[in-house]
Design a protein around this motif. Structure first.
Motif, PDB file in Angstrom:
ATOM      1  N   ALA A 150     -11.490  15.811 -89.401  1.00  0.00           N
ATOM      2  CA  ALA A 150     -12.705  15.454 -88.661  1.00  0.00           C
ATOM      3  C   ALA A 150     -13.731  16.575 -88.681  1.00  0.00           C
ATOM      4  O   ALA A 150     -14.944  16.324 -88.714  1.00  0.00           O
ATOM      5  N   ALA A 151     -13.274  17.827 -88.698  1.00  0.00           N
ATOM      6  CA  ALA A 151     -14.186  18.968 -88.704  1.00  0.00           C
ATOM      7  C   ALA A 151     -15.050  19.018 -89.956  1.00  0.00           C
ATOM      8  O   ALA A 151     -16.103  19.651 -89.964  1.00  0.00           O
ATOM      9  N   MET A 152     -14.584  18.348 -91.014  1.00  0.00           N
ATOM     10  CA  MET A 152     -15.344  18.303 -92.264  1.00  0.00           C
ATOM     11  C   MET A 152     -16.021  16.954 -92.458  1.00  0.00           C
ATOM     12  O   MET A 152     -16.503  16.642 -93.532  1.00  0.00           O
ATOM     13  N   GLY A 153     -16.045  16.157 -91.407  1.00  0.00           N
ATOM     14  CA  GLY A 153     -16.695  14.859 -91.513  1.00  0.00           C
ATOM     15  C   GLY A 153     -15.766  13.718 -91.831  1.00  0.00           C
ATOM     16  O   GLY A 153     -16.213  12.591 -92.055  1.00  0.00           O
ATOM     17  N   GLY A 154     -14.466  13.981 -91.871  1.00  0.00           N
ATOM     18  CA  GLY A 154     -13.507  12.923 -92.153  1.00  0.00           C
ATOM     19  C   GLY A 154     -13.459  11.901 -91.038  1.00  0.00           C
ATOM     20  O   GLY A 154     -13.658  12.238 -89.867  1.00  0.00           O
ATOM     21  N   SER A 155     -13.201  10.660 -91.385  1.00  0.00           N
ATOM     22  CA  SER A 155     -13.156   9.601 -90.378  1.00  0.00           C
ATOM     23  C   SER A 155     -12.407   8.402 -90.933  1.00  0.00           C
ATOM     24  O   SER A 155     -12.850   7.765 -91.888  1.00  0.00           O
ATOM     25  N   MET A 156     -11.282   8.103 -90.357  1.00  0.00           N
ATOM     26  CA  MET A 156     -10.525   6.936 -90.780  1.00  0.00           C
ATOM     27  C   MET A 156     -11.295   5.653 -90.464  1.00  0.00           C
ATOM     28  O   MET A 156     -11.219   4.678 -91.217  1.00  0.00           O
ATOM     29  N   THR A 157     -12.041   5.663 -89.370  1.00  0.00           N
ATOM     30  CA  THR A 157     -12.833   4.481 -89.008  1.00  0.00           C
ATOM     31  C   THR A 157     -13.869   4.178 -90.078  1.00  0.00           C
ATOM     32  O   THR A 157     -14.010   3.032 -90.536  1.00  0.00           O
ATOM     33  N   LYS A 158     -14.592   5.202 -90.517  1.00  0.00           N
ATOM     34  CA  LYS A 158     -15.594   5.014 -91.553  1.00  0.00           C
ATOM     35  C   LYS A 158     -14.943   4.664 -92.892  1.00  0.00           C
ATOM     36  O   LYS A 158     -15.486   3.877 -93.669  1.00  0.00           O
ATOM     37  N   ALA A 159     -13.775   5.257 -93.156  1.00  0.00           N
ATOM     38  CA  ALA A 159     -13.067   4.942 -94.401  1.00  0.00           C
ATOM     39  C   ALA A 159     -12.698   3.463 -94.434  1.00  0.00           C
ATOM     40  O   ALA A 159     -12.849   2.785 -95.450  1.00  0.00           O
ATOM     41  N   ARG A 160     -12.230   2.939 -93.311  1.00  0.00           N
ATOM     42  CA  ARG A 160     -11.892   1.516 -93.229  1.00  0.00           C
ATOM     43  C   ARG A 160     -13.135   0.641 -93.397  1.00  0.00           C
ATOM     44  O   ARG A 160     -13.070  -0.438 -93.991  1.00  0.00           O
ATOM     45  N   GLU A 161     -14.246   1.096 -92.867  1.00  0.00           N
ATOM     46  CA  GLU A 161     -15.486   0.334 -93.014  1.00  0.00           C
ATOM     47  C   GLU A 161     -15.864   0.212 -94.491  1.00  0.00           C
ATOM     48  O   GLU A 161     -16.291  -0.857 -94.948  1.00  0.00           O
ATOM     49  N   HIS A 162     -15.693   1.300 -95.222  1.00  0.00           N
ATOM     50  CA  HIS A 162     -15.969   1.240 -96.658  1.00  0.00           C
ATOM     51  C   HIS A 162     -14.983   0.309 -97.354  1.00  0.00           C
ATOM     52  O   HIS A 162     -15.369  -0.462 -98.238  1.00  0.00           O
ATOM     53  N   ALA A 163     -13.706   0.367 -96.964  1.00  0.00           N
ATOM     54  CA  ALA A 163     -12.706  -0.517 -97.563  1.00  0.00           C
ATOM     55  C   ALA A 163     -13.068  -1.979 -97.319  1.00  0.00           C
ATOM     56  O   ALA A 163     -12.926  -2.831 -98.208  1.00  0.00           O
ATOM     57  N   ALA A 164     -13.554  -2.281 -96.109  1.00  0.00           N
ATOM     58  CA  ALA A 164     -13.928  -3.656 -95.775  1.00  0.00           C
ATOM     59  C   ALA A 164     -15.107  -4.129 -96.631  1.00  0.00           C
ATOM     60  O   ALA A 164     -15.120  -5.270 -97.102  1.00  0.00           O
TER      61      ALA A 164
END
Length: 292
Positions: A150-164
């Motif tokens: 997260a400190a580098m901008g990581g986000s599982m929520t945003k990653a899932r949004e891209h997958a969708a």
């Protein structure tokens, strides 16, 4: 976050699943040369094209794609950056500039890697602002968002949004995206389910087998990895780049090596080197195998 961590992410997120150069940026004569692996002739034709029209951003883009497919990411970055500067409204220019920066960043180490990481993210985001349907931009961003803390901008929520969003455009790639997210969350059962679902959607996709093979390799399930890489090679299109073919043989060799099948590993390493003499991993693996 440390420079080492940034460099590690760039190195491990992997190559794009995009095909060999095949878009409107390359004129038909050049595309035919590329499709038949006549890369030197294609480059000569592109250089002549640029001599006639020094500000032809499409020719610059095609040159960058050609160089990237030949694993010359440094030169590819230079050409694609020129294309972007000449035509800042091209989503394709920004996307491939970002993907080239990603590949170069994986080689750059801890000094240049962080700088290239930031530029990569900017270019990929610009490409999506211009064209939200670009699957390769979304997939690359998904990989980073799922891999980075997260400190580098990581986000599982945003990653899932891209997958969708990817799934709406390409169900097979959507399953691969969801699988990568699940794997990063250490939900390996779901990850495997998604990778196999991708194969069921498109059983003739070498990309799906490649991603599944890499998953099994990371899980040290060598028999499963062998099966996937063998299927990947069978599904590989004739126009696949030598680098892509070489990597498939190399990873298959690793799986055989770890399974104790030295002779089969040797054959695969040799095939990898034959396809791409610059495959340092295969060269080192073959040398190490000979020492045992």
């Amino acid at each position: 976050m440390t420079r080492h961590r940034i460099a590690q992410i760039l190195l491990t997120i992997g190559a794009s699943l995009a095909p060999v150069v095949a878009d409107a940026q390359c004129v038909p004569a050049v595309q035919r040369l590329i499709s038949t692996h006549k890369y030197d002739e294609a480059r000569t034709e592109l250089q002549a094209q640029l001599t006639r029209a020094p500000n032809d951003d499409m020719a610059m883009h095609c040159m960058g794609r050609l160089l990237l497919d030949q694993d010359q990411s440094g030169e590819a970055v230079d050409w694609l950056e020129k294309a972007v500067k000449l035509n800042d409204k091209s989503a394709q220019h920004h996307m491939w500039f970002g993907l080239a920066l990603r590949t170069e960043g994986g080689k750059a180490g801890m000094v240049r890697g962080p700088m290239l990481y930031g530029r990569m993210m900017t270019e990929l985001e610009k490409s999506l602002a211009l064209d939200p349907t670009l699957i390769d931009s979304r997939y690359a961003l998904l990989q980073v968002l799922a891999s980075a803390p997260a400190a580098m901008g990581g986000s599982m929520t945003k990653a899932r949004e891209h997958a969708a969003e990817i799934a709406k455009l390409n169900p097979m790639r959507g399953h691969l995206g969801y699988g990568l997210v699940a794997e990063q969350e250490k939900d390996f059962a779901t990850a495997e389910k998604e990778f196999l679902a991708a194969i069921s959607v498109k059983a003739d996709s070498d990309a799906a087998y490649s991603v599944a093979g890499a998953f099994y390799r990371r899980r040290e399930r060598w028999a499963d990895a062998i099966g996937m890489y063998e299927k990947q090679l069978k599904a590989m299109p004739k126009e696949a780049t030598p680098g892509k073919v070489s990597n498939a043989h190399y990873f298959l060799g690793i799986a055989h090596d770890k399974s104790g099948h030295g002779d089969k590993a040797k054959a695969e390493y040799q095939a990898a080197i034959a396809a791409n003499p610059k495959n340092e991993g295969a060269t080192k693996a073959l040398a190490a195998l000979k020492q045992h």
